[in-house]
Design a protein around this motif. Structure first.
Motif, PDB file in Angstrom:
ATOM      1  N   SER A  45      40.718  54.154  40.249  1.00  0.00           N
ATOM      2  CA  SER A  45      40.960  53.715  41.291  1.00  0.00           C
ATOM      3  C   SER A  45      39.505  52.776  41.789  1.00  0.00           C
ATOM      4  O   SER A  45      39.772  51.927  42.375  1.00  0.00           O
ATOM      5  N   VAL A  46      39.187  51.946  40.055  1.00  0.00           N
ATOM      6  CA  VAL A  46      38.361  51.147  39.792  1.00  0.00           C
ATOM      7  C   VAL A  46      39.284  49.975  39.445  1.00  0.00           C
ATOM      8  O   VAL A  46      39.533  48.808  40.339  1.00  0.00           O
ATOM      9  N   CYS A  47      40.668  50.019  38.860  1.00  0.00           N
ATOM     10  CA  CYS A  47      41.599  49.234  38.762  1.00  0.00           C
ATOM     11  C   CYS A  47      42.174  49.138  40.207  1.00  0.00           C
ATOM     12  O   CYS A  47      42.532  48.019  40.175  1.00  0.00           O
ATOM     13  N   ASP A  48      42.116  50.185  40.707  1.00  0.00           N
ATOM     14  CA  ASP A  48      43.535  50.294  42.515  1.00  0.00           C
ATOM     15  C   ASP A  48      41.654  48.593  43.154  1.00  0.00           C
ATOM     16  O   ASP A  48      42.797  48.294  44.316  1.00  0.00           O
ATOM     17  N   GLU A  49      41.047  48.858  42.818  1.00  0.00           N
ATOM     18  CA  GLU A  49      40.271  47.958  43.813  1.00  0.00           C
ATOM     19  C   GLU A  49      40.401  46.392  43.480  1.00  0.00           C
ATOM     20  O   GLU A  49      40.223  45.692  43.939  1.00  0.00           O
ATOM     21  N   PHE A  50      41.014  46.311  42.096  1.00  0.00           N
ATOM     22  CA  PHE A  50      41.546  44.876  41.821  1.00  0.00           C
ATOM     23  C   PHE A  50      43.098  44.556  42.351  1.00  0.00           C
ATOM     24  O   PHE A  50      43.470  43.578  41.517  1.00  0.00           O
ATOM     25  N   ALA A  51      43.919  45.294  42.904  1.00  0.00           N
ATOM     26  CA  ALA A  51      44.711  45.371  42.398  1.00  0.00           C
ATOM     27  C   ALA A  51      45.668  44.483  42.955  1.00  0.00           C
ATOM     28  O   ALA A  51      46.774  43.541  42.558  1.00  0.00           O
ATOM     29  N   ASP A  52      44.786  43.636  44.167  1.00  0.00           N
ATOM     30  CA  ASP A  52      45.404  41.810  45.125  1.00  0.00           C
ATOM     31  C   ASP A  52      45.258  41.394  44.311  1.00  0.00           C
ATOM     32  O   ASP A  52      45.032  40.105  44.481  1.00  0.00           O
ATOM     33  N   ASP A  53      43.885  41.227  43.436  1.00  0.00           N
ATOM     34  CA  ASP A  53      43.230  40.173  42.405  1.00  0.00           C
ATOM     35  C   ASP A  53      43.877  39.209  41.239  1.00  0.00           C
ATOM     36  O   ASP A  53      43.321  38.455  40.964  1.00  0.00           O
ATOM     37  N   TYR A  54      45.237  40.349  41.023  1.00  0.00           N
ATOM     38  CA  TYR A  54      45.677  39.495  39.460  1.00  0.00           C
ATOM     39  C   TYR A  54      47.488  39.601  40.653  1.00  0.00           C
ATOM     40  O   TYR A  54      47.738  40.861  40.944  1.00  0.00           O
ATOM     41  N   GLU A  55      47.893  38.226  40.102  1.00  0.00           N
ATOM     42  CA  GLU A  55      49.361  38.489  40.459  1.00  0.00           C
ATOM     43  C   GLU A  55      50.190  39.581  40.062  1.00  0.00           C
ATOM     44  O   GLU A  55      51.196  40.273  40.594  1.00  0.00           O
ATOM     45  N   GLU A  56      50.582  39.830  39.058  1.00  0.00           N
ATOM     46  CA  GLU A  56      51.510  40.394  38.281  1.00  0.00           C
ATOM     47  C   GLU A  56      50.148  42.303  37.804  1.00  0.00           C
ATOM     48  O   GLU A  56      51.138  43.197  37.550  1.00  0.00           O
ATOM     49  N   GLY A  57      49.446  42.412  38.778  1.00  0.00           N
ATOM     50  CA  GLY A  57      48.505  44.228  38.980  1.00  0.00           C
ATOM     51  C   GLY A  57      47.643  43.771  37.867  1.00  0.00           C
ATOM     52  O   GLY A  57      47.562  43.534  36.726  1.00  0.00           O
ATOM     53  N   VAL A  58      47.684  45.363  37.815  1.00  0.00           N
ATOM     54  CA  VAL A  58      46.494  45.620  36.814  1.00  0.00           C
ATOM     55  C   VAL A  58      46.357  47.288  36.311  1.00  0.00           C
ATOM     56  O   VAL A  58      46.798  47.957  37.025  1.00  0.00           O
ATOM     57  N   LEU A  59      47.275  47.117  34.775  1.00  0.00           N
ATOM     58  CA  LEU A  59      47.969  48.094  34.333  1.00  0.00           C
ATOM     59  C   LEU A  59      47.256  49.215  34.555  1.00  0.00           C
ATOM     60  O   LEU A  59      46.429  48.554  32.402  1.00  0.00           O
ATOM     61  N   THR A  60      47.214  50.716  33.959  1.00  0.00           N
ATOM     62  CA  THR A  60      46.064  51.851  32.916  1.00  0.00           C
ATOM     63  C   THR A  60      47.144  51.612  32.003  1.00  0.00           C
ATOM     64  O   THR A  60      48.463  52.575  32.229  1.00  0.00           O
ATOM     65  N   PHE A  61      46.766  51.881  30.029  1.00  0.00           N
ATOM     66  CA  PHE A  61      47.392  52.210  29.109  1.00  0.00           C
ATOM     67  C   PHE A  61      46.722  52.859  28.504  1.00  0.00           C
ATOM     68  O   PHE A  61      45.425  52.554  28.441  1.00  0.00           O
ATOM     69  N   VAL A  62      47.320  54.086  28.678  1.00  0.00           N
ATOM     70  CA  VAL A  62      46.291  54.924  28.306  1.00  0.00           C
ATOM     71  C   VAL A  62      47.738  55.664  27.253  1.00  0.00           C
ATOM     72  O   VAL A  62      47.918  56.582  27.117  1.00  0.00           O
ATOM     73  N   ASP A  63      46.427  56.612  25.854  1.00  0.00           N
ATOM     74  CA  ASP A  63      46.820  56.865  24.352  1.00  0.00           C
ATOM     75  C   ASP A  63      46.382  58.264  24.290  1.00  0.00           C
ATOM     76  O   ASP A  63      44.723  58.045  24.319  1.00  0.00           O
ATOM     77  N   ASP A  64      46.613  58.883  24.974  1.00  0.00           N
ATOM     78  CA  ASP A  64      46.468  60.493  25.471  1.00  0.00           C
ATOM     79  C   ASP A  64      46.440  61.613  24.071  1.00  0.00           C
ATOM     80  O   ASP A  64      46.803  62.641  24.044  1.00  0.00           O
ATOM     81  N   ALA A  65      46.785  61.049  22.596  1.00  0.00           N
ATOM     82  CA  ALA A  65      47.302  61.772  21.267  1.00  0.00           C
ATOM     83  C   ALA A  65      46.705  62.694  21.290  1.00  0.00           C
ATOM     84  O   ALA A  65      47.532  63.659  20.722  1.00  0.00           O
ATOM     85  N   HIS A  66      45.164  63.030  21.320  1.00  0.00           N
ATOM     86  CA  HIS A  66      45.191  64.187  21.179  1.00  0.00           C
ATOM     87  C   HIS A  66      44.994  65.574  22.316  1.00  0.00           C
ATOM     88  O   HIS A  66      45.082  66.748  22.640  1.00  0.00           O
TER      89      HIS A  66
END
Ligand SMILES: Cc1ncc(COP(=O)(O)O)c(C=O)c1O
Length: 423
Positions: A218-239
């Motif tokens: 939801s924090v990333c979504d607040e800035f969705a329109d502020d960056y031309e190619e978006g704010v991507l979430t990238f999560v390493d959930d190895a454990h």
């Protein structure tokens, strides 16, 4: 006879090894397991110097690496396809079992597609690079990217960002688990970059804490329109995957969130080996064209793919759910009993990772050694991995541990803890 320059280099390397030994951060004197003994009513015990030891420091959270069906699947796949992949994927190393595993993983996570690598370290090295930069001078993927990373991310993420060779202003760190700090960084950089990657571990392996992925999204979504190619979430959930979340789908599931790019390993909860990335089809298509550790490095062996495929299928079945329930019951039981015996935890973890706070490096080492001599294997974690005064013993609980295993471990912690003087 070595030439003088080579001798000089050997001297430099020797000095460095001696320095590491002198500060007692050596890693090369690993515990050597000679095999496992399977006894009724017990989790498989490791043989070390011919003596049985209960394993309380493995990432095999569900006990799948010793599951008969998983072992049979590995054997059957080796019989059918041979022991090795023969070549990298695009030359002659893709087998239908690799494809079947990718399809199963994508479906398990509710993503459009997935792609497997030899390890999840290899995933992070390549995938971060590919999303930060194009892979050749002809690439159409521009690189005005800002990477924002949690302060305590895993080494493979740190190295993935390093390998991409970004200049300082393209990299930022937010305080560990502090999503208001993430918001600050996103706010401060509005208009300066076209693309943002927000990168984090799902579950953090030192304390078993997790990133609140719902809030992060939801924090990333607040800035969705502020960056031309978006704010991507990238999560390493190895454990997290195959050990966390109601049905083992990991931190995404635990937080009721959906991330853009999910990375995980098959070498922990799934009891096999190798890493993978899952996400939209266009991301995976692009990565198959660009990810160096996928294109120029062998995939996992067909046997390993067979084992992993079998594990993912178990996870999707009622047996997987029962294993997770067993894991969670074991965690609750262990925590309660340890607290009753006077131990404190470095964090209130709901995960199989249970960090017991000792706070003194010498006593931590002593207690780990005492436990080992009593046949219990746990991990000593001290500075610089954790801050000074936060020395801990990391215990890792598995669904494979029986009531007898847990009782024995708890009792030995009590006896050895008294002997060392920490309770
Ligand atoms: C968060 C994280 N990412 C990646 C890895 C590496 O996993 P693999 O053994 O599949 O390379 C680990 C394992 O320590 C990890 O904890």
């Amino acid at each position: 006879m070595k030439s003088l320059p080579k001798k000089n280099l050997s001297d430099v390397l020797k000095k460095e090894v001696d320095r590491i030994d002198s500060v007692k951060t050596t890693k090369r004197n690993e515990l050597v397991i000679e095999g496992f003994v399977h006894e009724k009513g017990r989790a498989p015990v490791a043989l070390v110097h011919g003596k049985k030891h209960a394993v309380f420091n493995s990432n095999d959270y569900l006990g799948l690496r010793h599951h008969p069906q998983v072992k049979e699947a590995e054997h059957a796949a080796s019989q059918k396809y041979g022991t090795g992949p023969g070549a990298v994927r695009f030359i002659s190393g893709t087998m239908d079992i690799h494809r079947a595993l990718e399809k199963e993983l994508a479906s398990f996570h509710g993503k459009e597609d997935a792609m497997i690598f030899s390890s999840s370290f290899a995933v992070n090295l390549a995938v971060l690079h590919c999303f930060i930069k194009g892979q050749s001078k002809d690439s159409l993927v521009e690189s005005n990217t800002l990477v924002i990373s949690d302060a305590l991310n895993h080494r493979s993420i740190i190295d993935g960002i390093r390998v991409a060779g970004l200049s300082k202003e393209h990299k930022a760190i937010f305080k560990h688990l502090d999503l208001d700090d993430l918001r600050r960084v996103l706010d401060e950089n509005k208009g300066k970059f076209s693309r943002v990657l927000v990168v984090t571990d799902g579950v953090f392996s030192m304390l078993g804490e997790y990133q609140d992925l719902k809030k992060m999204q939801s924090v990333c979504d607040e800035f969705a329109d502020d960056y031309e190619e978006g704010v991507l979430t990238f999560v390493d959930d190895a454990h997290g995957v195959a050990g966390f979340g109601k049905t083992g789908r990991g931190t995404e599931e635990h937080c009721s969130a959906k991330v853009d790019i999910l990375i995980a390993t098959m070498g922990k909860g799934f009891g096999a080996d190798g890493g993978y990335v899952a996400g939209d089809k266009v991301y995976i298509d692009y990565l198959r064209e660009s990810a160096a550790t996928y294109i120029y490095s062998n995939p996992i062996s067909p046997g390993t793919a067979g084992a992993a495929l079998s594990s993912v299928k178990i996870m999707g079945s009622s047996e997987g759910k029962a294993l997770l329930d067993q894991l969670n019951n074991n965690i609750v039981y262990f925590k309660e009993a340890m607290k009753n015996n006077g131990f404190t935890f470095a964090a209130d973890s709901e995960h199989g990772i249970q960090p017991i706070l000792i706070g003194d490096p010498v006593k931590t080492r002593e207690l780990v050694d005492e436990l080992f001599s009593e046949g219990i294997i746990v991990t000593n974690i001290s500075y610089p991995v954790v801050p000074k005064g936060k020395d801990e013993i990391r215990v890792q609980i598995s669904a494979a541990h029986t009531h007898i295993d847990l009782e024995e471990c708890i009792e030995k912690f009590k006896v050895c803890g008294k002997k060392v003087g920490v309770i």
